[in-house]
Every structure is written in C-alpha cells, then in structure tokens.
Design an enzyme around this catalytic site. Structure first.
Site, PDB file in Angstrom:
ATOM      1  N   TYR A  14       0.868  -1.175   0.000  1.00  0.00           N
ATOM      2  CA  TYR A  14       0.000   0.000   0.000  1.00  0.00           C
ATOM      3  C   TYR A  14       0.906   1.225   0.000  1.00  0.00           C
ATOM      4  O   TYR A  14       1.858   1.298   0.783  1.00  0.00           O
ATOM      5  CB  TYR A  14      -0.875  -0.033   1.262  1.00  0.00           C
ATOM      6  CG  TYR A  14      -1.722   1.182   1.453  1.00  0.00           C
ATOM      7  CD1 TYR A  14      -2.905   1.323   0.736  1.00  0.00           C
ATOM      8  CD2 TYR A  14      -1.351   2.183   2.332  1.00  0.00           C
ATOM      9  CE1 TYR A  14      -3.696   2.445   0.905  1.00  0.00           C
ATOM     10  CE2 TYR A  14      -2.138   3.307   2.508  1.00  0.00           C
ATOM     11  CZ  TYR A  14      -3.313   3.425   1.788  1.00  0.00           C
ATOM     12  OH  TYR A  14      -4.091   4.532   1.953  1.00  0.00           O
ATOM     13  N   HIS A  15       0.629   2.195  -0.871  1.00  0.00           N
ATOM     14  CA  HIS A  15       1.528   3.341  -0.988  1.00  0.00           C
ATOM     15  C   HIS A  15       1.397   4.316   0.164  1.00  0.00           C
ATOM     16  O   HIS A  15       2.362   4.609   0.855  1.00  0.00           O
ATOM     17  CB  HIS A  15       1.312   4.060  -2.320  1.00  0.00           C
ATOM     18  CG  HIS A  15       2.432   4.972  -2.668  1.00  0.00           C
ATOM     19  ND1 HIS A  15       2.727   6.111  -1.963  1.00  0.00           N
ATOM     20  CD2 HIS A  15       3.344   4.905  -3.655  1.00  0.00           C
ATOM     21  CE1 HIS A  15       3.766   6.707  -2.498  1.00  0.00           C
ATOM     22  NE2 HIS A  15       4.169   6.000  -3.525  1.00  0.00           N
ATOM     23  N   GLY A  16       0.224   4.839   0.418  1.00  0.00           N
ATOM     24  CA  GLY A  16       0.064   5.808   1.495  1.00  0.00           C
ATOM     25  C   GLY A  16       0.804   7.107   1.212  1.00  0.00           C
ATOM     26  O   GLY A  16       1.461   7.255   0.186  1.00  0.00           O
ATOM     27  N   PRO A  19       5.534   6.074   2.042  1.00  0.00           N
ATOM     28  CA  PRO A  19       5.629   4.634   2.310  1.00  0.00           C
ATOM     29  C   PRO A  19       6.891   4.224   3.081  1.00  0.00           C
ATOM     30  O   PRO A  19       7.694   3.424   2.613  1.00  0.00           O
ATOM     31  CB  PRO A  19       5.596   4.027   0.906  1.00  0.00           C
ATOM     32  CG  PRO A  19       6.200   5.082   0.037  1.00  0.00           C
ATOM     33  CD  PRO A  19       5.768   6.391   0.631  1.00  0.00           C
ATOM     34  N   GLU A  87      -2.619   7.212  -4.735  1.00  0.00           N
ATOM     35  CA  GLU A  87      -2.882   6.694  -3.396  1.00  0.00           C
ATOM     36  C   GLU A  87      -2.158   7.530  -2.341  1.00  0.00           C
ATOM     37  O   GLU A  87      -2.682   7.768  -1.260  1.00  0.00           O
ATOM     38  CB  GLU A  87      -2.437   5.230  -3.338  1.00  0.00           C
ATOM     39  CG  GLU A  87      -3.020   4.434  -2.209  1.00  0.00           C
ATOM     40  CD  GLU A  87      -2.783   2.951  -2.412  1.00  0.00           C
ATOM     41  OE1 GLU A  87      -3.735   2.240  -2.728  1.00  0.00           O
ATOM     42  OE2 GLU A  87      -1.620   2.519  -2.252  1.00  0.00           O
TER      43      GLU A  87
END
Length: 147
Positions: A14-16, A19, A87
């Site tokens: 998951y990038h967020g 990261p 993302e």
C-alpha cells in the site's frame, strides 16, 4: 519476512502518503538476508536529470510489464505499490486502495509464474492430494467440533 519466497516474488504494498514501511522492509530484507528487492516507480521520476545512476544503484524501474517480468524471471523480488502517487495524495486513515484499473502487477506475476509457487507451497502443506470434497468438509467439521 517469513512469508518471502526463496526465489522470485512479487511484493505488493500500500503506498500511502509516505511509504516508510516499504523503505524499512527493503532495508531490513537486505540487511537480514542479503537479498535485493527491485522496485517499480513512477515514470515521471525518470525525467529528473542524473537520476539514471540512482535507478541502477537502487534497482528501480519504470519500464512496464516486460522489464518487470524479466526482473522476476532473473530470480529477484519485485516491489510494486499499485496505488502510486494517486494513493499517496488522496488516501486517508481508512487505507482504501486507490488502484483504479492498475492490474499490471497481476499480469507480471502471471507472466513470470511467481506467486504461483507460494500458492503451490500452501496447497502442498495443507491439502491432501488427491483432493476430496467429502474429506475437506469432514475435516472442517472435525476442526470446528474440537474447538
């Protein structure tokens, strides 16, 4: 770390917004095992003057499915963060996936025939061969009753 396959594998993150967990993972992987994890990055970063050396040193790529498949076929791990910049910019505390139609990483895994070995390992560990629906149902009920 104990879920990482011995050979090639696709690591999906998951990038967020930033990261850090991915950076820590890649660093820890290398320090503990000496294994290198290549990473797919946004194409626009390749336009920064002088960045090619950094790409080579860090194992970064932006060249799409063919190169990613080749990386896996050579036995390396490949890290992908399918949500990318979208993302990173628009995700919130619910950690919703913002992948849109980005499914190239699944095609890469299929083309390189990785993640398939992990599934086979799980099957070999937990499923009696040849399979039997009747036996599977009975095993489920027996485990349920034991609890």
């Amino acid at each position: 770390m104990d879920k990482i396959p011995e050979g090639p594998g696709l690591i999906v993150f998951y990038h967020g917004a930033f990261p850090l967990d991915y950076y820590y993972f890649v660093s820890r992987l290398y320090l503990r095992t000496g294994r290198f994890c290549c990473t797919v990055v946004d194409y626009h970063f390749s336009k920064i003057p002088g960045i090619k050396l950094f790409y080579n040193v860090e194992g970064l790529t932006h060249n799409g499915r063919t190169e990613c498949t080749d990386i896996l076929k050579r036995g390396y791990l490949l890290g992908v963060l399918p949500g990318g910049t979208r993302e990173a910019l628009f995700s919130d505390e619910n950690y919703d996936f913002l992948w849109g139609s980005r499914t190239g990483f699944a095609h890469v895994a299929r083309d390189a025939k990785v993640t398939k070995s992990a599934i086979k390992d799980l099957r070999d560990k937990y499923q009696e061969i040849p399979g039997s629906i009747q036996r599977a149902l009975l095993e489920r009920f027996e485990k349920h009753l034991e609890k």
